[in-house]
Design an enzyme around this catalytic site. Sequence first.
Site, short mmCIF file in Angstrom:
data_model
loop_
_atom_site.label_atom_id
_atom_site.label_comp_id
_atom_site.label_asym_id
_atom_site.label_seq_id
_atom_site.Cartn_x
_atom_site.Cartn_y
_atom_site.Cartn_z
N GLY A 22 -39.69 -6.39 24.82
CA GLY A 22 -40.70 -5.86 23.90
C GLY A 22 -40.34 -6.14 22.45
O GLY A 22 -39.56 -7.04 22.16
N LEU A 24 -42.40 -7.39 20.35
CA LEU A 24 -42.80 -8.80 20.40
C LEU A 24 -43.01 -9.40 19.01
O LEU A 24 -43.55 -8.76 18.11
CB LEU A 24 -44.11 -8.95 21.19
CG LEU A 24 -44.09 -8.47 22.64
CD1 LEU A 24 -45.43 -8.76 23.31
CD2 LEU A 24 -42.94 -9.09 23.43
N HIS A 28 -41.66 -14.57 21.03
CA HIS A 28 -42.09 -14.16 22.38
C HIS A 28 -43.46 -14.76 22.70
O HIS A 28 -43.72 -15.20 23.81
CB HIS A 28 -42.23 -12.63 22.47
CG HIS A 28 -40.95 -11.89 22.31
ND1 HIS A 28 -40.70 -11.08 21.24
CD2 HIS A 28 -39.87 -11.81 23.12
CE1 HIS A 28 -39.50 -10.54 21.38
NE2 HIS A 28 -38.97 -10.96 22.50
N GLN A 139 -34.83 -20.53 24.02
CA GLN A 139 -33.59 -21.26 23.68
C GLN A 139 -32.75 -20.46 22.68
O GLN A 139 -31.55 -20.69 22.54
CB GLN A 139 -33.97 -22.64 23.13
CG GLN A 139 -32.83 -23.47 22.56
CD GLN A 139 -31.81 -23.91 23.61
OE1 GLN A 139 -32.08 -23.85 24.81
NE2 GLN A 139 -30.63 -24.33 23.16
N LYS A 140 -33.39 -19.52 21.97
CA LYS A 140 -32.66 -18.68 21.02
C LYS A 140 -31.43 -18.06 21.71
O LYS A 140 -30.35 -17.97 21.14
CB LYS A 140 -33.62 -17.60 20.50
CG LYS A 140 -33.02 -16.37 19.93
CD LYS A 140 -32.62 -16.58 18.51
CE LYS A 140 -32.02 -15.36 17.88
NZ LYS A 140 -31.91 -14.17 18.69
N ASP A 141 -31.60 -17.62 22.97
CA ASP A 141 -30.48 -17.08 23.75
C ASP A 141 -29.99 -18.19 24.69
O ASP A 141 -30.18 -18.12 25.91
CB ASP A 141 -30.93 -15.85 24.54
CG ASP A 141 -31.35 -14.72 23.63
OD1 ASP A 141 -30.51 -14.21 22.88
OD2 ASP A 141 -32.55 -14.37 23.63
N MET A 175 -36.41 -16.22 14.80
CA MET A 175 -37.09 -14.94 15.03
C MET A 175 -36.35 -14.13 16.07
O MET A 175 -35.90 -14.68 17.09
CB MET A 175 -38.52 -15.18 15.45
CG MET A 175 -39.34 -15.70 14.31
SD MET A 175 -41.08 -15.51 14.64
CE MET A 175 -41.73 -16.28 13.17
#
Length: 275
Positions: A22, A24, A28, A139-141, A175
Amino acid sequence: MREVREELPRNGARICLVPTMGALHQGHLSLVDMAKRTSDLVVMSIYVNPTQFGRGEDFGKYPRTLESDARLASERGVDFIFAPADTEMYPEEHLAFVEVEKVSSILEGEFRPTHFKGVTTVVAKLFNIVEPHVAVFGQKDAQQAFIIKKMVRDLNFDVEIIVAPIVREKDGLAMSSRNVYLSPEEREKAAVLYSSLKYAESSLASGKKNLRDIRAEMTEMIAGGSGGKIDYVSFVNPASFEKVEDAGSLDEVLALLAVRFGQTRLIDNMMLKVK
Ligand code: PAF
């Protein structure tokens, strides 16, 4: 959710799961766009998973904005939202966990030792509940995405994993739902994460191979200029997630970092081409 899933077609229509916690943001929502491009129906899970937070981490204060999340998600074309309660996901005496060894204990795992066990457990549960054909992660994580792919392969989950690109603010900051914790001053300074990754990118593009030297420069940029406290700046072979100190014969290396600004811990990464 299981009742809804029973009603959905088993064959033909592709069902995509977008797992989130969440709060968002556009990152997301870009996962939803990707889901809609690859599938016929999109299920978004919204669940702040307690087992992936360590003691003293931000589980209690993690932003919970279900109403506005549901509005944003459905405006973007999500068909179903699954927002379970803790008591549904972890009834008393929940004793089974899923763990991917080795890669879960480096980088993020060094600083958050139980984090990935919580992530793989909840994602495995979500896969079993929703039974998607496809799931989209950001891809951020990057380490999380690698670990989930490994879990899917090693445990024979019949789910295709898609990894969607990082979405960045104008100044390059990736983000993240945690960006809201930053003070205006910290927010401004946090742009250095992106500039340091861009510095590494241009160094490798110009033919440098010694990653120790590049890391030293990045460390100086971050710690010297912005006062950010570095947990790690690291380079891995994207195929194996093994740490590398010299770009040597690799075509690409993945640069990853975790830095704290005040109480806020941010992560970022970039795939770098080796000349
Ligand atoms: O990336 C996240 O938001 C979470 O780790 C995930 C995949 C939804 C599991 O709780």
